[in-house]
Design a protein around this motif. Structure first.
Motif, PDB file in Angstrom:
ATOM      1  N   GLN A 158       0.874  -1.179   0.000  1.00 40.08           N
ATOM      2  CA  GLN A 158       0.000   0.000   0.000  1.00 40.08           C
ATOM      3  C   GLN A 158       0.912   1.230   0.000  1.00 40.08           C
ATOM      4  O   GLN A 158       1.909   1.247   0.757  1.00 40.08           O
ATOM      5  CB  GLN A 158      -0.853  -0.004   1.268  1.00 40.08           C
TER       6      GLN A 158
ATOM      7  N   HIS B  65      -8.535  -1.619  -0.467  1.00 40.44           N
ATOM      8  CA  HIS B  65      -8.189  -0.462   0.374  1.00 40.44           C
ATOM      9  C   HIS B  65      -9.043  -0.440   1.643  1.00 40.44           C
ATOM     10  O   HIS B  65      -8.771   0.338   2.555  1.00 40.44           O
ATOM     11  CB  HIS B  65      -8.362   0.837  -0.410  1.00 40.44           C
TER      12      HIS B  65
ATOM     13  N   LEU C  21      -4.555  -0.249   6.954  1.00 39.62           N
ATOM     14  CA  LEU C  21      -3.105  -0.162   6.711  1.00 39.62           C
ATOM     15  C   LEU C  21      -2.396  -1.303   7.422  1.00 39.62           C
ATOM     16  O   LEU C  21      -2.565  -1.507   8.612  1.00 39.62           O
ATOM     17  CB  LEU C  21      -2.576   1.189   7.229  1.00 39.62           C
TER      18      LEU C  21
ATOM     19  N   TRP D 108      -1.730 -11.022   1.894  1.00 41.46           N
ATOM     20  CA  TRP D 108      -2.677 -10.367   0.982  1.00 41.46           C
ATOM     21  C   TRP D 108      -3.517 -11.428   0.280  1.00 41.46           C
ATOM     22  O   TRP D 108      -2.980 -12.480  -0.086  1.00 41.46           O
ATOM     23  CB  TRP D 108      -1.921  -9.573  -0.099  1.00 41.46           C
TER      24      TRP D 108
ATOM     25  N   LEU E 172      -4.414   3.196   0.412  1.00 46.60           N
ATOM     26  CA  LEU E 172      -4.528   1.883   1.067  1.00 46.60           C
ATOM     27  C   LEU E 172      -4.720   0.752   0.064  1.00 46.60           C
ATOM     28  O   LEU E 172      -4.881  -0.411   0.458  1.00 46.60           O
ATOM     29  CB  LEU E 172      -5.703   1.885   2.067  1.00 46.60           C
ATOM     30  N   LEU E 173      -4.725   1.062  -1.224  1.00 44.46           N
ATOM     31  CA  LEU E 173      -4.983   0.009  -2.221  1.00 44.46           C
ATOM     32  C   LEU E 173      -3.791  -0.953  -2.320  1.00 44.46           C
ATOM     33  O   LEU E 173      -2.676  -0.532  -2.637  1.00 44.46           O
ATOM     34  CB  LEU E 173      -5.206   0.639  -3.606  1.00 44.46           C
ATOM     35  N   PRO E 174      -3.994  -2.263  -2.090  1.00 40.05           N
ATOM     36  CA  PRO E 174      -2.903  -3.210  -2.308  1.00 40.05           C
ATOM     37  C   PRO E 174      -2.647  -3.366  -3.812  1.00 40.05           C
ATOM     38  O   PRO E 174      -3.578  -3.641  -4.569  1.00 40.05           O
ATOM     39  CB  PRO E 174      -3.428  -4.533  -1.716  1.00 40.05           C
TER      40      PRO E 174
END
Ligand SMILES: O=C(O)CCC(=O)C(=O)O
Length: 295
Positions: free
Chosen positions: A161, A197, A201, A223, A244-246
């Protein structure tokens, strides 16, 4: 001097679907930059690499203190234009294994402040308006990177992220990823977990007390990588990333490079911790969209 300006028309602001951004954690805006502007930006980055003399660095990286010196080189790059090498670019004797042009992983992290061409590209009404629609009311341009994703040797960027690396309290950061060439699964396009997201976090990347860096882990669960979606995009596309988007990019084993330019914008109304890895000197604090500070 050529000024390269993104092509986003004001009318395109209606294309920005905030509900979709909130739902997925990213937006894909096709044709954001003209093809010829992508080419000009690419040619400019290649010229910067041609002008860069790695001789001094090769001596730094060939000392026994390699870890410390490369840490210092990276940690002091927040307000400079630094050339960062692919992993394993150097052989044990401190020489490059392949040409300089083929060895650079990326340039970072203050190109938007120190290079007139990247300053012009980054500071436009179009990007300012976009960022404002994305609820960054007091924008500061914090970080820029030119990523080469070299043919055959372009390294993987593992799932992360952006908020791990660029953290503010509250977290108000927008990542802008400009495809300067077509990006495909073959040459290492971005992959993202839509809606990921919302997972919160997972970690922060910080300066360690004794020097170097460390991760602070909040959640060490893996993930859900089976949910990753490839974002194959055409040259000129802008991908907007929630902090926060992986997301990740895989190795580039193909014969084609996959150049991209990225810009991260934060909100001046937030707190920027002094423990964050990326720091800038008081003389070079991050600025907003007004141009003209380059001497
Ligand atoms: O361009 C890439 O390969 C990855 C970039 C990325 O994930 C980032 O800068 O956060």
């Amino acid at each position: 001097m050529t000024i390269i300006q993104p092509n986003l028309k004001m009318s395109r602001m209606t294309d920005i679907d905030l509900a979709q951004y909130d739902c997925d954690g990213f937006l894909v805006l096709n044709d954001f930059v003209d093809g010829q502007d992508c080419d000009a930006l690419r040619a400019h980055a290649e010229a910067l690499v041609r002008e860069f003399d790695p001789a001094g660095l090769i001596s730094i990286f060939s000392t026994r203190e390699q870890t410390r010196t490369s840490d210092d080189y990276f940690l002091s790059s927040g307000d400079k234009i630094r050339f960062l090498f692919e992993e394993d670019a150097f052989n044990p004797y401190g020489s490059l294994r392949q040409s300089k042009e083929q060895s650079i992983n990326k340039i970072g992290h203050a190109m938007h402040d120190l290079d007139p061409v990247f300053d012009g590209f980054s500071r436009t009404a179009a990007i300012r308006n976009l960022v404002s629609v994305l609820r960054i009311d007091n924008p500061l341009l914090l970080q820029s990177m030119y990523i080469f994703k070299q043919p055959r040797i372009g390294g993987e960027v593992s799932c992360h992220q952006d908020g791990t690396f660029l953290y503010t309290e509250p977290l108000r950061v927008v990542g802008l990823w400009f495809a300067l060439e077509d990006a495909t699964t073959a040459n290492g396009c971005l992959w993202a977990i839509p809606g990921g997201h919302k997972l919160g976090l997972k970690s922060r990347f910080l300066r360690a007390d004794g020097g170097g860096t460390r991760f602070e882990i909040f959640d060490d669960s893996p993930w859900p990588e089976e949910k990753l979606l490839p974002l194959e995009v055409k040259k000129g596309t802008l991908i907007v990333l929630h902090p926060l988007l992986p997301h990740l990019s895989r190795e580039n084993r193909s014969e084609k490079s996959r150049h991209a330019y990225t810009l991260h914008v934060i909100d001046a109304a937030t707190h920027y911790p002094k423990e964050n890895w990326l720091q800038r000197s008081p003389e070079m604090l991050p600025r907003g969209f007004d141009r003209g500070a380059i001497s």
